[in-house]
Scaffold this motif. Structure first.
Motif, PDB file in Angstrom:
ATOM      1  N   LEU B 346       0.838  -1.190   0.000  1.00 22.91           N
ATOM      2  CA  LEU B 346       0.000   0.000   0.000  1.00 22.91           C
ATOM      3  C   LEU B 346       0.881   1.251   0.000  1.00 22.91           C
ATOM      4  CD1 LEU B 346      -2.537  -1.519   2.359  1.00 22.91           C
ATOM      5  CD2 LEU B 346      -3.262  -0.053   0.471  1.00 22.91           C
ATOM      6  N   PRO B 347       0.470   2.321  -0.639  1.00 21.28           N
ATOM      7  CA  PRO B 347      -0.860   2.586  -1.203  1.00 21.28           C
ATOM      8  C   PRO B 347      -1.108   1.985  -2.586  1.00 21.28           C
ATOM      9  CG  PRO B 347       0.501   4.563  -1.304  1.00 21.28           C
ATOM     10  CD  PRO B 347       1.308   3.529  -0.577  1.00 21.28           C
ATOM     11  N   GLN B 348      -0.217   1.102  -3.086  1.00 21.34           N
ATOM     12  CA  GLN B 348      -0.577   0.384  -4.309  1.00 21.34           C
ATOM     13  C   GLN B 348      -1.800  -0.499  -4.008  1.00 21.34           C
ATOM     14  OE1 GLN B 348       3.239  -1.614  -4.791  1.00 21.34           O
ATOM     15  NE2 GLN B 348       3.493  -0.695  -6.811  1.00 21.34           N
ATOM     16  N   ALA B 349      -2.550  -0.810  -5.066  1.00 26.67           N
ATOM     17  CA  ALA B 349      -3.596  -1.834  -4.941  1.00 26.67           C
ATOM     18  C   ALA B 349      -3.114  -3.033  -5.739  1.00 26.67           C
ATOM     19  CB  ALA B 349      -4.916  -1.325  -5.491  1.00 26.67           C
ATOM     20  N   PHE B 350      -3.214  -4.198  -5.128  1.00 26.17           N
ATOM     21  CA  PHE B 350      -2.675  -5.388  -5.795  1.00 26.17           C
ATOM     22  C   PHE B 350      -3.418  -6.622  -5.286  1.00 26.17           C
ATOM     23  CE2 PHE B 350      -0.424  -4.195  -2.047  1.00 26.17           C
ATOM     24  CZ  PHE B 350      -0.371  -5.358  -1.319  1.00 26.17           C
ATOM     25  N   GLY B 351      -3.382  -7.651  -6.068  1.00 24.13           N
ATOM     26  CA  GLY B 351      -4.023  -8.888  -5.633  1.00 24.13           C
ATOM     27  C   GLY B 351      -3.428 -10.064  -6.370  1.00 24.13           C
ATOM     28  N   THR B 352      -3.455 -11.214  -5.708  1.00 27.32           N
ATOM     29  CA  THR B 352      -2.937 -12.436  -6.331  1.00 27.32           C
ATOM     30  C   THR B 352      -4.106 -13.266  -6.836  1.00 27.32           C
ATOM     31  OG1 THR B 352      -1.054 -12.427  -4.843  1.00 27.32           O
ATOM     32  CG2 THR B 352      -1.555 -14.512  -5.928  1.00 27.32           C
ATOM     33  N   LEU B 353      -4.232 -13.291  -8.164  1.00 26.54           N
ATOM     34  CA  LEU B 353      -5.347 -14.005  -8.799  1.00 26.54           C
ATOM     35  C   LEU B 353      -4.870 -15.427  -9.069  1.00 26.54           C
ATOM     36  CD1 LEU B 353      -5.810 -11.259 -11.490  1.00 26.54           C
ATOM     37  CD2 LEU B 353      -7.529 -11.728  -9.748  1.00 26.54           C
ATOM     38  N   ASP B 354      -4.891 -16.285  -8.035  1.00 21.85           N
ATOM     39  CA  ASP B 354      -4.325 -17.603  -8.336  1.00 21.85           C
ATOM     40  C   ASP B 354      -5.395 -18.596  -8.740  1.00 21.85           C
ATOM     41  OD1 ASP B 354      -4.715 -17.524  -5.332  1.00 21.85           O
ATOM     42  OD2 ASP B 354      -4.134 -19.625  -5.530  1.00 21.85           O
ATOM     43  N   THR B 355      -5.053 -19.368  -9.743  1.00 23.35           N
ATOM     44  CA  THR B 355      -5.979 -20.378 -10.241  1.00 23.35           C
ATOM     45  C   THR B 355      -5.169 -21.562 -10.743  1.00 23.35           C
ATOM     46  OG1 THR B 355      -7.884 -20.758 -11.678  1.00 23.35           O
ATOM     47  CG2 THR B 355      -6.111 -19.430 -12.598  1.00 23.35           C
ATOM     48  N   VAL B 356      -5.871 -22.606 -11.141  1.00 21.55           N
ATOM     49  CA  VAL B 356      -5.183 -23.807 -11.611  1.00 21.55           C
ATOM     50  C   VAL B 356      -6.031 -24.450 -12.700  1.00 21.55           C
ATOM     51  CG1 VAL B 356      -6.177 -25.158  -9.699  1.00 21.55           C
ATOM     52  CG2 VAL B 356      -4.148 -26.014 -10.860  1.00 21.55           C
ATOM     53  N   ALA B 357      -5.355 -25.038 -13.686  1.00 23.28           N
ATOM     54  CA  ALA B 357      -6.096 -25.699 -14.774  1.00 23.28           C
ATOM     55  C   ALA B 357      -5.204 -26.759 -15.402  1.00 23.28           C
ATOM     56  CB  ALA B 357      -6.510 -24.668 -15.824  1.00 23.28           C
ATOM     57  N   THR B 358      -5.812 -27.579 -16.214  1.00 22.70           N
ATOM     58  CA  THR B 358      -5.041 -28.614 -16.906  1.00 22.70           C
ATOM     59  C   THR B 358      -4.174 -27.955 -17.980  1.00 22.70           C
ATOM     60  OG1 THR B 358      -7.020 -28.933 -18.220  1.00 22.70           O
ATOM     61  CG2 THR B 358      -6.614 -30.535 -16.476  1.00 22.70           C
ATOM     62  N   PHE B 359      -3.159 -28.704 -18.451  1.00 21.54           N
ATOM     63  CA  PHE B 359      -2.224 -28.112 -19.415  1.00 21.54           C
ATOM     64  C   PHE B 359      -2.924 -27.640 -20.691  1.00 21.54           C
ATOM     65  CE2 PHE B 359       1.239 -30.588 -17.160  1.00 21.54           C
ATOM     66  CZ  PHE B 359       1.852 -29.458 -16.650  1.00 21.54           C
ATOM     67  N   ASP B 360      -3.971 -28.356 -21.098  1.00 23.27           N
ATOM     68  CA  ASP B 360      -4.622 -27.954 -22.347  1.00 23.27           C
ATOM     69  C   ASP B 360      -5.372 -26.629 -22.197  1.00 23.27           C
ATOM     70  OD1 ASP B 360      -6.523 -29.178 -20.662  1.00 23.27           O
ATOM     71  OD2 ASP B 360      -7.830 -29.638 -22.355  1.00 23.27           O
ATOM     72  N   LYS B 361      -5.596 -26.196 -20.964  1.00 22.21           N
ATOM     73  CA  LYS B 361      -6.389 -24.976 -20.753  1.00 22.21           C
ATOM     74  C   LYS B 361      -5.600 -23.837 -20.117  1.00 22.21           C
ATOM     75  CE  LYS B 361     -10.872 -27.192 -20.474  1.00 22.21           C
ATOM     76  NZ  LYS B 361     -10.595 -28.628 -20.259  1.00 22.21           N
ATOM     77  N   ILE B 362      -4.460 -24.148 -19.521  1.00 25.97           N
ATOM     78  CA  ILE B 362      -3.834 -23.144 -18.650  1.00 25.97           C
ATOM     79  C   ILE B 362      -3.414 -21.876 -19.408  1.00 25.97           C
ATOM     80  CG2 ILE B 362      -1.483 -24.155 -18.706  1.00 25.97           C
ATOM     81  CD1 ILE B 362      -3.102 -22.611 -15.596  1.00 25.97           C
ATOM     82  N   GLU B 363      -2.959 -22.033 -20.633  1.00 29.77           N
ATOM     83  CA  GLU B 363      -2.570 -20.814 -21.368  1.00 29.77           C
ATOM     84  C   GLU B 363      -3.798 -19.968 -21.702  1.00 29.77           C
ATOM     85  OE1 GLU B 363       0.754 -20.622 -24.203  1.00 29.77           O
ATOM     86  OE2 GLU B 363       0.937 -22.789 -23.898  1.00 29.77           O
TER      87      GLU B 363
END
Ligand SMILES: Cc1cc2nc3c(=O)[nH]c(=O)nc-3n(C[C@H](O)[C@H](O)[C@H](O)COP(=O)(O)OP(=O)(O)OC[C@H]3O[C@@H](n4cnc5c(N)ncnc54)[C@H](O)[C@@H]3O)c2cc1C
Ligand code: SF4
Lengths: 344, 484
Positions: B346-363
C-alpha cells in the motif's frame, strides 16, 4: 514526534508477516500484538490520529517488546522496528503518558548513579548493575587479569543511560551518558572493558549518536581477553547463546566465537535454529522490572530447547541472561569470563 | 456478538471464558483486538491505511488443547456467538477476520510437536504451531516436512490445512492436503473427533479432506499428523530463458509429462521476468520467459534426472541455459520476493489471482485473465508466474497492480474497483477451465463466487455446513456460507 523518523519502518512493517517467527514475546505469550507487524500498524494509526498514544493498552503493548533485534536482523532490508519502538516509548514519555511504574523505574535509575573508581592502570573495567548482581563475573575477570598481570581500574555505580534510553527517557539518558563519559575521562584509561553487552552497545553506538566521544577504546570482555592471547585451554562441549546486543545490534561481533575457538571449546548449536533470540529479553535491558512474568516465560522457552537441560553447559556473553536463566531455570550457565577463568 | 461490551452479560461471558482457558488467555486489550482486525487481505489493510475502523473481535481466546477449544465452542453455541479461528493471520482472503465480532480463537498457544515417528516418517503436532518452528524441529532430527511456503515464518499448520496451502517443493511433495495423514478436529458443536489414521483407505468418504480447506467454517483443527521426509542428499536447480512464455510453458509441461520428478518448477511470464526476477536476483537477463526447476534426493538419481530434463529444455525447446547458478539464485532468494522492498505494498492496490487448470487450458486461462484485466483496467499491470505443477496441469499465480495515483482515494470506491478486477478476472478463469483459487482459499474475498464455481453442487456444501453447524457459529459469512 520521534516516531516520524521511522516512517519507513512504520510503512513497511505494518502489514508484513515475514519475521513473526522471531518475535520473542509473541512466541511465548502467543499474542498477535507482540509482533513488529501489529506494533507498526498501531503506530501507523497513531500517525493518522486514528489511535491515541495515551491508550494504556497501546502503551503496555509497546513496553512489552523484548527489543531483541532478531526481526531486524532477519529482515532483508533491515527495517528498524527496534528504533521505531524506542522512538514510540520516547514519545510516550515526552507527552507525559508514561505509566507510573515506568516513571518510578526511571526515577530509580536516575537516583542511583554514584560513580566509584578503584584501582589503577590503563584499562577501566565497567561493572554495571547486572554484572555486579552476578557476584561472580567481575571476579572471573579479576582472576584473568591477575594471571595476565595487567593492573586495571574498575568503575561502578549506576546506569550509563542504556536503561533510561530503553524506557524512553532520552534527555535523562544523555545526561547519564555524559556523566559516565566524564568519569572515564577523569580515570585517564585508554581502554574501557565491559562484560555487559548492553553497556558495550551504549558505549559504541549510543554515545557517538549523542555526540559523546570517549577518548578510550571500548572493548567487550570477549574482545579484550582474546587480545591478551593467553595460553589457557578449556576444551569442553558448550552451547553458546548469542547476545542480542553483540549479534543483532553490532553486526555479529566475532569475538565471542573467536574466544571460544581460542580456548578450544567445542561449541554446539543450541535449540533448533540460530535466528531466534535466546537471551530472556537482553535487548530490553529492564524487562524484569517491567514484566517479570514475560522474562520467566522467555527463560522457560530457552530451557525447553536445551538438548539435556540438567547437564548442558550453557555459555552466554551477557550477565543479564545468566541471571535470568539462573533465576527461572535449572540450566547451568556461565559467562564467557567465567568459562575462561575456570581453566586457569 | 449479541451483547454490548458495556453490559454485565459481556462480563458474564468473559468470566465463563476465563473459567475455561484462564484469565491470561482471555484477551480484551485494544492492541490485541486491533491486531486481529487486519490479516493479509488487501481490503482491511487499505481500510486501515485510509484511517478507517477495522472490525474487532469482542474476545481473543488462546486455548491450550482440544478440550478447552471444545468448551469454548459449546459456550459459543449456548450464546450464539461467532467463533473465528485465527492461526497466523497471514491469509490473504480475509478468512480469519472477525467480521461479525465475537470470539477470535487464536490457535498459536497450541504449538506443541507431539511426536516424530521415525518408523513411519510422520510428525504429529498441535495445529497452532508456526510452520517454521515445526520445520526447524524436524530439521534438528534430520527430517523435513518439505512444506516450504513463503509464509513459513508466520502461518500455522492449522492455517495451511484450513486453506489447502502449498510450498515451493509442491511439485514433488504435494500440497498440504497431500502431506496430511489425519486430523483431530473440534466440530462446530464441540465434539472432539479424529479422522481415520491413514489417508489411503476404502472405508468411506475421507473426513480428513472434508476439513482440509474448510477455512474454519466446519470446525477447528486442533492436531495433525503429517508426512516427514529425510533430508535429501542432493538438491540441484537449473534455470533457462525461453524466447517467450508459450515456449517456456511447453517445456515445463513436457517436463511434467516425461514423468521425471522435479521437486519444483517455476515459470515467470515475460513481464514478471523483467520486473521481478531481474530485480530480486540483481541479474541481467535476456528478454523472454524465465523457467527454473530442480530435483532432489539421492545424488546419482538427481544427476540422472537433471540430465534428461536438460535434454528437454535445450534440445527440444532451445532454452538458453543459465546454469545451476541461475537456478540456485532462485532457491536462495525464494522468500525474498515477499519482503517489503520487493513485494507490492500500500498505497498500491494489488491482488494475487491464483488459479489452476489442466495443461490444455492453462494458457487460455492466463490470456483470458490477462486480457480482461489489461483491457478493462488499462492503468493496471498484470504479471504472472506458474508456481505449482502437477502431472496434469499447473497453477497460475497472476497479479494485478495499480499504482497509488490510480487507486481511488475514497476507500469505498477503492473496494469497488478492487472487487471489479477480481470478479472479472476470476470469472474469466472459470469460463476457461480454471477455478477461483489454488492455494490461498476463499474467505470473504471470493465467497460470493463460490455459487458460480460450484453451481448445483453448492447446496451440497451448504447442507454439510448446516448439518455440522446448526447454530452457524463457526466463521460465519466466509467461503460463501451465510452470515449471522
Ligand atoms: C508473505 C506471505 C506469503 C505467503 N505465501 C504463501 C505460500 O507460499 N503458500 C501458501 O499456501 N500461502 C501463502 N500465503 C498465505 C497464507 O500464509 C496461507 O493462506 C496460510 O494457509 C494461512 O495460515 P495462517 O495460520 O496464517 O491462517 P489465518 O490467516 O490465521 O487463517 C486462515 C483461515 O484458516 C482458518 N484457520 C486458521 N487456523 C485454523 C484451525 N486450526 N482450524 C480451522 N481453521 C483454521 C481461519 O479461520 C481462516 O479462515 C502467504 C502469506 C503471506 C503473508
Ligand atoms: S522488520 Fe522487516 S521482516 Fe520484520 S516486519 Fe518489519 S519489514 Fe517485515
Amino acid at each position: 514526534m520521534h516516531i516520524d523518523k521511522y516512517t519507513d519502518a512504520i510503512l513497511n512493517c505494518r502489514f508484513c508477516f515475514m519475521c513473526r517467527h522471531l518475535s520473542g514475546i509473541g512466541n511465548v505469550a502467543f499474542t498477535e500484538s507482540d509482533t513488529p507487524r501489529v506494533r507498526a500498524s498501531l503506530l501507523y494509526g497513531v500517525t493518522t490520529g486514528r489511535i491515541q498514544l495515551d491508550n494504556p493498552d497501546v502503551i503496555a503493548c509497546l513496553y512489552r517488546h523484548d527489543l531483541s533485534g532478531a526481526c531486524r536482523r532477519n529482515c532483508v532490508k533491515h527495517f528498524d522496528e527496534i528504533g521505531l519502538n524506542l522512538a514510540a516509548r520516547a514519545d510516550i514519555v515526552a507527552s507525559g503518558c508514561a505509566p507510573a511504574s515506568i516513571q518510578a523505574l526511571a526515577d530509580s535509575l536516575m537516583q542511583t548513579a554514584r560513580w566509584t573508581v578503584d584501582g589503577s592502570g590503563e584499562v577501566l573495567y565497567f561493572v554495571d548493575l547486572y554484572t555486579q548482581e552476578t557476584g561472580t563475573v567481575a571476579a572471573a575477570f579479576a582472576k584473568i587479569m591477575a594471571k595476565a598481570k595487567v593492573s586495571y581500574q574498575t568503575v561502578s555505580g549506576g546506569c550509563i543511560g542504556k536503561g533510561l534510553k530503553t524506557l524512553g527517557y532520552l534527555p535523562e539518558a544523555a545526561a547519564a551518558a555524559k556523566q559516565f563519559a566524564a568519569v572515564v575521562e577523569k580515570s585517564g584509561a585508554k581502554t574501557v572493558v565491559v562484560s555487559n553487552p548492553a553497556a558495550y552497545d551504549a558505549l559504541v553506538n549510543d554515545f557517538p549518536a549523542l555526540g559523546i566521544k570517549l577518548a578510550a577504546t571500548v572493548m567487550h570482555t570477549s574482545e579484550y581477553i582474546l587480545s591478551l592471547a593467553l595460553p589457557w585451554q578449556n576444551p569442553q562441549e558448550v552451547y553458546y547463546l548469542e547476545s542480542d546486543f553483540l549479534r543483532n545490534y553490532n553486526s555479529d561481533l566475532p569475538a565471542p566465537h573467536s574466544l571460544l575457538q581460542a580456548v578450544g571449546a567445542k561449541n554446539r548449536p543450541f535449540g533448533t535454529n540460530d535466528e531466534e533470540s535466546y537471551t530472556c529479553g537482553e535487548g530490553a535491558v529492564l524487562l524484569p522490572r517491567i514484566d517479570a512474568s514475560l522474562v520467566e516465560k522467555l527463560a522457560q522457552y530457552i530451557e525447553a530447547r536445551a538438548d539435556a537441560p540438567s547437564t548442558d553447559r550453557i555459555l552466554v556473553a551477557s550477565p543479564y541472561t545468566k541471571l535470568m536463566l539462573g533465576k527461572y531455570t535449572s540450566l547451568h550457565v556461565q559467562t564467557l569470563e567465567e568459562f575462561v577463568a575456570e581453566a586457569i | 456478538m449479541l451483547v454490548s461490551s458495556n453490559s454485565y452479560m459481556y462480563e458474564m461471558i468473559r468470566s465463563e471464558l476465563t473459567d475455561i482457558v484462564g484469565s491470561e488467555f482471555v484477551c480484551t486489550h485494544e492492541a490485541d483486538k486491533f491486531g486481529h482486525s487486519i490479516d493479509y487481505y488487501w481490503i482491511p489493510e487499505m481500510w486501515h491505511d485510509r484511517g478507517m475502523e477495522t472490525p474487532r473481535p469482542d474476545f481473543v481466546i488462546s486455548p491450550a488443547n482440544a478440550q478447552e477449544v471444545s468448551k469454548v465452542i459449546k459456550l459459543a453455541n449456548h450464546y450464539h456467538i461467532p467463533v473465528v479461528p485465527w492461526g497466523g493471520g497471514s491469509g490473504s482472503q480475509g478468512g480469519a477476520l472477525p467480521i461479525f465480532g465475537g470470539i477470535i480463537m487464536d490457535m498459536k498457544r497450541m504449538n506443541k510437536l507431539i511426536r516424530i515417528d521415525r518408523e513411519s516418517l510422520t510428525v504429529t503436532c498441535q495445529a497452532g504451531i508456526i510452520a517454521q518452528h515445526l520445520e526447524w524441529s524436524c530439521n534438528k532430527e534430520g527430517f523435513s516436512t518439505m512444506h516450504l511456503p513463503a509464509s513459513i515464518s508466520c502461518a500455522t499448520i492449522g492455517g495451511f490445512l484450513a486453506h489447502r496451502g502449498t510450498g515451493v517443493l509442491s511439485t514433488k511433495y504435494g500440497k498440504i492436503e497431500d502431506m496430511v495423514l489425519s486430523l483431530e478436529v473440534v466440530t462446530p458443536t464441540g465434539e472432539i473427533i479424529r479422522t481415520l489414521p491413514v489417508p489411503r483407505h476404502a472405508s468411506g468418504p475421507d473426513l480428513t479432506l472434508l476439513f482440509t480447506g474448510s477455512e474454519g467454517t466446519l470446525g477447528i483443527i486442533t492436531e495433525a499428523t503429517l508426512k516427514l521426509h529425510p533430508q535429501p542428499e542432493a538438491r540441484e536447480f537449473r534455470a533457462y530463458i525461453f524466447k517467450d512464455f508459450h515456449t517456456a510453458m511447453s517445456a515445463g509441461a513436457e517436463l511434467m509429462r516425461s514423468r521425471l520428478q522435479p521437486c519444483a518448477i517455476r515459470l515467470y511470464d515475460e513481464t514478471e521476468t523483467i520486473t521481478h526476477v531481474r530485480k530480486v536476483f540483481n541479474m541481467e537477463l535476456a528478454q523472454g520467459s524465465y523457467l527454473v526447476f530442480g530435483f532432489d534426493g539421492r545424488k546419482d538419481i538427481t544427476a540422472c534426472q537433471m540430465k534428461y530434463a536438460r535434454e528437454i529444455m535445450e534440445d527440444k525447446y532451445q532454452g538458453q541455459d543459465l546454469g545451476s547458478k541461475g537456478g540456485d539464485l532462485w532457491w536462495e532468494n525464494k522468500y525474498k520476493f515477499f519482503y517489503p522492498g520487493f513485494m507490492f505494498h500500500l498505497p498500491q492496490a494489488f491482488g494475487t489471482l491464483d488459479t489452476v487448470a489442466t495443461f490444455d487450458k492453462i494458457e487460455a486461462v492466463y490470456w483470458a485473465m490477462k486480457n480482461v484485466v489489461t483491457e478493462n483496467f488499462p492503468q493496471a499491470r498484470f504479471i504472472g508466474h506458474f508456481s505449482h505443477w502437477y502431472e496434469w496441469g499447473c497453477m497460475l499465480y497472476a497479479r494485478f497492480i495499480f499504482e497509488p495515483q490510480d487507486v481511488p482515494k475514497d476507500p469505498r470506491e477503492a473496494v469497488a474497483l478492487y472487487n471489479r478486477v477480481w470478479n472479472m478476472a476470476i470469472r474469466a478463469a472459470i469460463a476457461n477451465g480454471g477455478v477461483i483459487n489454488e492455494h490461498h482459499g476463499v474467505g470473504i474475498k471470493l465467497g460470493h463466487l463460490m455459487k458460480e464455481l460450484y453451481g448445483p453442487a453448492m447446496p451440497v456444501l451448504e447442507g454439510i455446513k448446516k448439518q455440522l453447524d446448526p447454530n452457524n457459529i463457526m466463521n460465519p459469512g466466509k467461503m460463501g456460507f451465510k452470515g449471522v
